[in-house]
Design an enzyme around this catalytic site. Structure first.
Site, PDB file in Angstrom:
ATOM      1  N   ASP A 137     -14.114   6.518  -1.664  1.00 10.61           N
ATOM      2  CA  ASP A 137     -13.178   6.380  -0.552  1.00 10.61           C
ATOM      3  C   ASP A 137     -12.406   7.672  -0.284  1.00 10.61           C
ATOM      4  OD1 ASP A 137     -11.721   4.939   1.382  1.00 10.61           O
ATOM      5  OD2 ASP A 137     -10.125   4.518  -0.063  1.00 10.61           O
ATOM      6  N   ASP A 138     -12.016   8.368  -1.343  1.00  8.60           N
ATOM      7  CA  ASP A 138     -11.200   9.574  -1.172  1.00  8.60           C
ATOM      8  C   ASP A 138     -12.000  10.722  -0.570  1.00  8.60           C
ATOM      9  OD1 ASP A 138      -8.741   8.556  -2.454  1.00  8.60           O
ATOM     10  OD2 ASP A 138     -10.131   8.316  -4.120  1.00  8.60           O
TER      11      ASP A 138
ATOM     12  N   LYS B  50      -5.691  -1.873  -2.472  1.00  3.66           N
ATOM     13  CA  LYS B  50      -6.847  -1.643  -1.581  1.00  3.66           C
ATOM     14  C   LYS B  50      -7.551  -2.967  -1.293  1.00  3.66           C
ATOM     15  CE  LYS B  50      -7.103   3.008  -1.243  1.00  3.66           C
ATOM     16  NZ  LYS B  50      -7.322   3.829  -0.047  1.00  3.66           N
TER      17      LYS B  50
ATOM     18  N   TYR C 158       0.875  -1.176   0.000  1.00  5.62           N
ATOM     19  CA  TYR C 158       0.000   0.000   0.000  1.00  5.62           C
ATOM     20  C   TYR C 158       0.909   1.221   0.000  1.00  5.62           C
ATOM     21  CZ  TYR C 158      -4.194   2.586   1.651  1.00  5.62           C
ATOM     22  OH  TYR C 158      -5.246   3.442   1.779  1.00  5.62           O
TER      23      TYR C 158
ATOM     24  N   GLU D 112     -12.386   4.971  -6.415  1.00  6.88           N
ATOM     25  CA  GLU D 112     -11.070   5.262  -5.847  1.00  6.88           C
ATOM     26  C   GLU D 112     -10.203   6.037  -6.835  1.00  6.88           C
ATOM     27  OE1 GLU D 112     -10.237   3.876  -2.592  1.00  6.88           O
ATOM     28  OE2 GLU D 112      -8.705   5.413  -2.786  1.00  6.88           O
ATOM     29  N   ASP D 113      -9.641   7.110  -6.368  1.00  8.66           N
ATOM     30  CA  ASP D 113      -8.633   7.858  -7.123  1.00  8.66           C
ATOM     31  C   ASP D 113      -9.103   8.319  -8.512  1.00  8.66           C
ATOM     32  OD1 ASP D 113      -7.238   7.451  -4.834  1.00  8.66           O
ATOM     33  OD2 ASP D 113      -5.449   6.593  -5.759  1.00  8.66           O
TER      34      ASP D 113
ATOM     35  N   ASN E  20      -4.998   7.489   7.580  1.00  9.14           N
ATOM     36  CA  ASN E  20      -5.255   6.955   6.238  1.00  9.14           C
ATOM     37  C   ASN E  20      -6.614   6.263   6.231  1.00  9.14           C
ATOM     38  OD1 ASN E  20      -5.119   4.921   3.959  1.00  9.14           O
ATOM     39  ND2 ASN E  20      -3.194   6.014   3.668  1.00  9.14           N
TER      40      ASN E  20
ATOM     41  N   ARG F 158      -6.253  10.209 -10.880  1.00  6.78           N
ATOM     42  CA  ARG F 158      -5.585  10.884  -9.742  1.00  6.78           C
ATOM     43  C   ARG F 158      -5.079   9.807  -8.799  1.00  6.78           C
ATOM     44  NH1 ARG F 158      -5.596  10.086  -4.948  1.00  6.78           N
ATOM     45  NH2 ARG F 158      -7.507  10.895  -4.052  1.00  6.78           N
TER      46      ARG F 158
ATOM     47  N   ASN G  58      -0.433  11.437  -0.026  1.00  8.67           N
ATOM     48  CA  ASN G  58       0.350  10.242  -0.309  1.00  8.67           C
ATOM     49  C   ASN G  58       0.947  10.333  -1.710  1.00  8.67           C
ATOM     50  OD1 ASN G  58      -0.471   8.873   2.110  1.00  8.67           O
ATOM     51  ND2 ASN G  58      -2.461   8.586   1.169  1.00  8.67           N
TER      52      ASN G  58
HETATM   53  N1  LIG Z   1      -4.554   9.896   3.853  1.00  5.64           N
HETATM   54  C1  LIG Z   1      -5.602   9.452   3.175  1.00  5.64           C
HETATM   55  O1  LIG Z   1      -6.358   8.572   3.598  1.00  5.64           O
HETATM   56  C2  LIG Z   1      -5.897  10.059   1.861  1.00  5.64           C
HETATM   57  C3  LIG Z   1      -5.006  10.878   1.248  1.00  5.64           C
HETATM   58  N2  LIG Z   1      -5.294  11.454   0.057  1.00  5.64           N
HETATM   59  C4  LIG Z   1      -4.262  12.260  -0.551  1.00  5.64           C
HETATM   60  O2  LIG Z   1      -4.685  13.597  -0.616  1.00  5.64           O
HETATM   61  C5  LIG Z   1      -4.113  14.212  -1.752  1.00  5.64           C
HETATM   62  C6  LIG Z   1      -5.185  14.961  -2.495  1.00  5.64           C
HETATM   63  O3  LIG Z   1      -6.185  14.087  -2.924  1.00  5.64           O
HETATM   64  P1  LIG Z   1      -7.497  14.671  -3.622  1.00  5.64           P
HETATM   65  O4  LIG Z   1      -8.147  15.672  -2.784  1.00  5.64           O
HETATM   66  O5  LIG Z   1      -8.303  13.527  -4.060  1.00  5.64           O
HETATM   67  O6  LIG Z   1      -6.829  15.357  -4.899  1.00  5.64           O
HETATM   68  P2  LIG Z   1      -7.386  16.530  -5.754  1.00  5.64           P
HETATM   69  O7  LIG Z   1      -6.539  16.592  -6.961  1.00  5.64           O
HETATM   70  O8  LIG Z   1      -8.854  16.395  -5.884  1.00  5.64           O
HETATM   71  O9  LIG Z   1      -7.106  17.821  -4.863  1.00  5.64           O
HETATM   72  C7  LIG Z   1      -5.854  18.383  -4.619  1.00  5.64           C
HETATM   73  C8  LIG Z   1      -6.082  19.820  -4.257  1.00  5.64           C
HETATM   74  O10 LIG Z   1      -4.914  20.380  -3.715  1.00  5.64           O
HETATM   75  C9  LIG Z   1      -4.707  21.654  -4.342  1.00  5.64           C
HETATM   76  N3  LIG Z   1      -3.311  22.025  -4.220  1.00  5.64           N
HETATM   77  C10 LIG Z   1      -2.238  21.405  -4.743  1.00  5.64           C
HETATM   78  N4  LIG Z   1      -1.109  22.008  -4.352  1.00  5.64           N
HETATM   79  C11 LIG Z   1      -1.481  23.042  -3.550  1.00  5.64           C
HETATM   80  C12 LIG Z   1      -0.777  24.016  -2.839  1.00  5.64           C
HETATM   81  N5  LIG Z   1       0.555  24.067  -2.846  1.00  5.64           N
HETATM   82  N6  LIG Z   1      -1.482  24.906  -2.115  1.00  5.64           N
HETATM   83  C13 LIG Z   1      -2.809  24.877  -2.091  1.00  5.64           C
HETATM   84  N7  LIG Z   1      -3.543  23.950  -2.739  1.00  5.64           N
HETATM   85  C14 LIG Z   1      -2.874  23.042  -3.461  1.00  5.64           C
HETATM   86  C15 LIG Z   1      -5.198  21.445  -5.752  1.00  5.64           C
HETATM   87  O11 LIG Z   1      -5.413  22.679  -6.357  1.00  5.64           O
HETATM   88  P3  LIG Z   1      -5.400  22.841  -7.947  1.00  5.64           P
HETATM   89  O12 LIG Z   1      -6.711  22.263  -8.389  1.00  5.64           O
HETATM   90  O13 LIG Z   1      -5.294  24.314  -8.090  1.00  5.64           O
HETATM   91  O14 LIG Z   1      -4.241  22.076  -8.458  1.00  5.64           O
HETATM   92  C16 LIG Z   1      -6.483  20.672  -5.446  1.00  5.64           C
HETATM   93  O15 LIG Z   1      -7.495  21.517  -5.032  1.00  5.64           O
HETATM   94  C17 LIG Z   1      -3.438  13.105  -2.556  1.00  5.64           C
HETATM   95  O16 LIG Z   1      -2.056  13.148  -2.343  1.00  5.64           O
HETATM   96  C18 LIG Z   1      -3.973  11.821  -1.965  1.00  5.64           C
HETATM   97  O17 LIG Z   1      -3.022  10.791  -1.973  1.00  5.64           O
HETATM   98  C19 LIG Z   1      -6.488  11.272  -0.564  1.00  5.64           C
HETATM   99  C20 LIG Z   1      -7.410  10.443  -0.005  1.00  5.64           C
HETATM  100  C21 LIG Z   1      -7.160   9.734   1.222  1.00  5.64           C
HETATM  101  C1  LIG Z   2      -5.199   6.734   0.705  1.00  2.50           C
HETATM  102  C2  LIG Z   2      -5.849   7.130  -0.512  1.00  2.50           C
HETATM  103  O1  LIG Z   2      -6.943   6.677  -0.793  1.00  2.50           O
HETATM  104  C3  LIG Z   2      -5.205   8.079  -1.374  1.00  2.50           C
HETATM  105  O2  LIG Z   2      -4.131   8.581  -1.060  1.00  2.50           O
HETATM  106  O3  LIG Z   2      -5.768   8.346  -2.431  1.00  2.50           O
HETATM  107 MG   LIG Z   3      -7.435   7.022  -2.806  1.00  2.00          MG
END
Ligand SMILES: NC(=O)C1=CN([C@@H]2O[C@H](COP(=O)(O)OP(=O)(O)OC[C@H]3O[C@@H](n4cnc5c(N)ncnc54)[C@H](OP(=O)(O)O)[C@@H]3O)[C@@H](O)[C@H]2O)C=CC1
Ligand SMILES: CC(=O)C(=O)O
Ligand SMILES: [Mg+2]
Length: 580
Positions: A302-303, A208, A137, A279-280, A485, A190, A441
């Site tokens: 999930d996200d 997953k 993972y 997912e993603d 996570n 993504r 991540n």
């Molecule tokens: N720990 C966990 O369980 C999980 C972790 N994640 C992680 O979260 C992260 C984001 O996922 P997700 O929300 O789906 O992705 P998205 O692409 O939907 O969202 C990312 C967001 O971050 C913004 N962004 C990027 N860089 C910056 C910055 N320097 N300052 C401000 N805003 C910024 C982007 O803006 P813009 O659109 O302008 O690029 C966008 O709005 C991933 O790395 C994923 O691995 C996700 C799900 C679960």
């Molecule tokens: C953990 C997870 O689902 C992600 O980083 O997208």
């Molecule tokens: Mg995910």
């Protein structure tokens, strides 16, 4: 009572016990004297002999076949003399694994093990979850997806491309199982914080699913990883001669949506009991698909939702460290994508459940994006973020921390270093124990490392991150970062859905499971600054999460079976426990 496995009027306990591994469990869990092949016909397992039996990952026990089994199944001469038990086999696996030089080699070795001996793989993953989870993972799965075209050995999961339009249902006949309960599907747009990886993103549903089995005891044959390979916008991949996916620009608009629609309809037709986990996906599609299907199809994202629940749980647990009431908290989110928006929407419900008015609740949540604080005077704001816009004047990230003084800072940006020294130091100026949750991540994309969070806050931060970090010793004191996570939530959601046959996944399930997860954090874990349970306990946690899902399903009239009063035992008996 209706049987939870077949949904007929049969005796549930008998049905459950009639499956081979339940028989093994009742027989003492690790007994090796159960005759797989005598049960094989009943379970549609092919009665195999000789090399074919050793080559079947589901039935293979390798050196653990007894002398009697070796004689009966034509294995004599095909195995070395010694008969070993699963414990000894695990020791060999661990020695091999630990001898590898890189995590990607370990990933490959574990994948090969899964293809050789499924039960040994899952038993070892469960027993050594802390060591092995990061290899199947995040973070290693991120590297595996990046290198998918080079490391590909044997296909796993199910691939759908635009060329399959109109044929998805008949193609599902090619899947070896008829009874699928959980589908993790991605379109690869993504992948973690790594962007559009096209079909290389298949590593994510596979990873997953492995954790569904290990963390929640979902039977492997119930699990189906799916890649909706609609092309990729990643030109480098498309031009890579080794790329294995559909080498066209990504499908968009109605063409994309209609393919997803056909996929969802085909799942409902062929696998009517399946839960679909999105997912993603890109943020836009993630919300679009959730809005389209959550009210009528057994599915969740999930996200958005799993992440929201795990983050809310961490916030609840942090109150036990900071001694602040939850309703008093101010929470700032960096990023306005799927994860951050999901967190804000669940937080809003949680604040309102705790007694705040909607306006009050919204005022506790603020968003920061690349332009700075999201404020009402801004013209362009994403529709789902607009209602959280702050009444302040426009200002940058650090200015927003100074003005709002958030108790909790959450990063969901996928951008390494998005929490820099100035931001963390400012958080530490505003709060005695700033709570910093860097969700992104894999590790290479985390907003800040554990070491940075502790160092820049003079050791006062309460820190959690999406990918694991080792403990950090600072000024002679060791801090224990926790892993925030969605792995603490989604496996239990799946198990609860399998157990309850609930028609839909609803928000109350995420609110209830967030509370439950927070309650799972032990006093000694709180004492050492961790806001999530130790990963070694994730299987117990998932069982508790599943019980909560069943309770909500029952309360909201969503359950598809009569659930027993003793949900703990009921859920436990459904959990797959690999062994011979
Ligand atoms: N720990 C966990 O369980 C999980 C972790 N994640 C992680 O979260 C992260 C984001 O996922 P997700 O929300 O789906 O992705 P998205 O692409 O939907 O969202 C990312 C967001 O971050 C913004 N962004 C990027 N860089 C910056 C910055 N320097 N300052 C401000 N805003 C910024 C982007 O803006 P813009 O659109 O302008 O690029 C966008 O709005 C991933 O790395 C994923 O691995 C996700 C799900 C679960
Ligand atoms: C953990 C997870 O689902 C992600 O980083 O997208
Ligand atoms: Mg995910």
């Amino acid at each position: 009572m209706i049987c939870s496995i077949c949904l007929n009027g049969c005796q549930p306990v008998l049905r459950l016990k009639s499956r081979p591994d339940e028989v093994w469990r009742e027989a003492g869990n690790r007994k090796s004297n159960i005759d797989i092949n005598s049960l094989a016909g009943e379970y549609k397992m092919k009665p195999l002999r000789g090399k074919a039996l050793l080559n079947d990952p589901v039935q293979n026990k390798s050196t653990a076949f007894t002398r009697e089994e070796r004689e009966r199944y034509g294995l004599q001469g095909l195995l070395p003399y010694s008969v070993t038990d699963i414990g000894k086999q695990q020791q060999r696996v661990l020695a091999n694994l630990r001898s590898k030089n890189s995590n990607i080699e370990k990933y490959g070795y574990l994948n090969d093990l899964l293809e050789r001996n499924q039960r040994l793989f899952y038993r070892t993953l469960i027993d050594y979850i802390g060591e092995i989870m990061p290899l199947v993972y995040t973070p290693t799965v991120g590297e595996a997806c990046m290198k998918f075209t080079q490391i590909f050995r044997k296909p796993q999961g199910f691939y759908i491309t635009p060329e399959d339009r109109g044929k998805i249902l008949p193609l599902f006949e090619n899947w070896p199982e008829n009874d699928v309960r959980i589908i993790v599907v991605t379109d690869g747009e993504r992948i973690l914080g790594l962007g559009d990886l096209g079909a290389n993103g298949m590593g994510i549903p596979i990873g997953k699913m492995a954790l569904y089995v290990a963390c929640a005891g979902i039977r492997p044959e119930y699990c189906m990883p799916v890649m909706l390979d609609v092309g990729t916008s990643n030109q480098i991949l498309r031009e890579d001669p080794l790329y294995l996916g559909y080498p066209r620009p990504r499908l968009t608009g109605q063409d994309y949506l209609s393919l997803v629609e056909e996929f969802v309809a085909a799942v409902q037709n062929k696998f009517p009991q399946a839960l679909i986990q999105f997912e993603d996906f890109s943020s836009q599609n993630a919300f679009r698909l959730l809005d389209r299907y959550a009210g009528s199809v057994r599915c969740f994202n999930d996200d958005i939702q799993g992440t929201a629940a795990v983050t809310l749980a961490g916030i609840y647990a942090s109150c036990r460290i900071t001694h602040k009431p939850f309703v008093d908290l101010k929470i700032m989110l960096l990023g306005t994508g799927s994860a951050a928006t999901g967190v804000a929407e669940l937080l809003l419900s949680a604040f309102m459940m705790a007694g705040l008015s909607e306006a009050e609740a919204r005022s506790r949540i603020s968003f920061v994006d690349r332009q700075g604080l999201v404020v009402t005077v801004r013209e362009e704001i994403k529709p789902r973020v607009r209602s959280f816009a702050s009444e302040h004047a426009a200002m940058d990230f650090v200015g927003a921390i100074t003005a709002i003084r958030p108790d909790v800072l959450i990063g969901a940006t996928g951008t390494a270093g998005a929490f820099d020294e100035i931001a963390i130091r400012q958080m530490a100026r505003c709060q005695e124990h700033p709570v910093i949750i860097a969700l992104s991540n894999p590790t290479s994309h985390t907003e800040c490392t554990a070491d940075q969070a502790y160092r820049w806050s003079d050791g006062r931060a309460v820190f959690a991150s999406g990918s694991p970090f080792a403990p950090v010793t600072l000024d002679g004191r060791t801090r224990y970062p926790a892993q925030g996570n969605n792995v603490y939530i989604y496996p239990g959601i799946g198990l609860g859905m399998v157990a309850s046959h609930a028609r839909l996944v609803v928000e109350h399930m995420f609110l209830a499971t967030a509370e439950e997860l927070a309650n799972c954090v032990l006093p000694e874990e709180i004492e050492r600054g961790s806001i999530y349970p130790e990963i070694a306990r994730v299987r117990d946690v998932s069982q508790k999460i599943a019980v909560k899902v069943c309770q909500v399903a029952r309360q909201e009239g969503l359950a598809g079976v009569d659930l027993p009063d003793d949900l703990e035992t009921y859920v436990y008996t459904l959990m797959y426990e690999p062994g011979y």
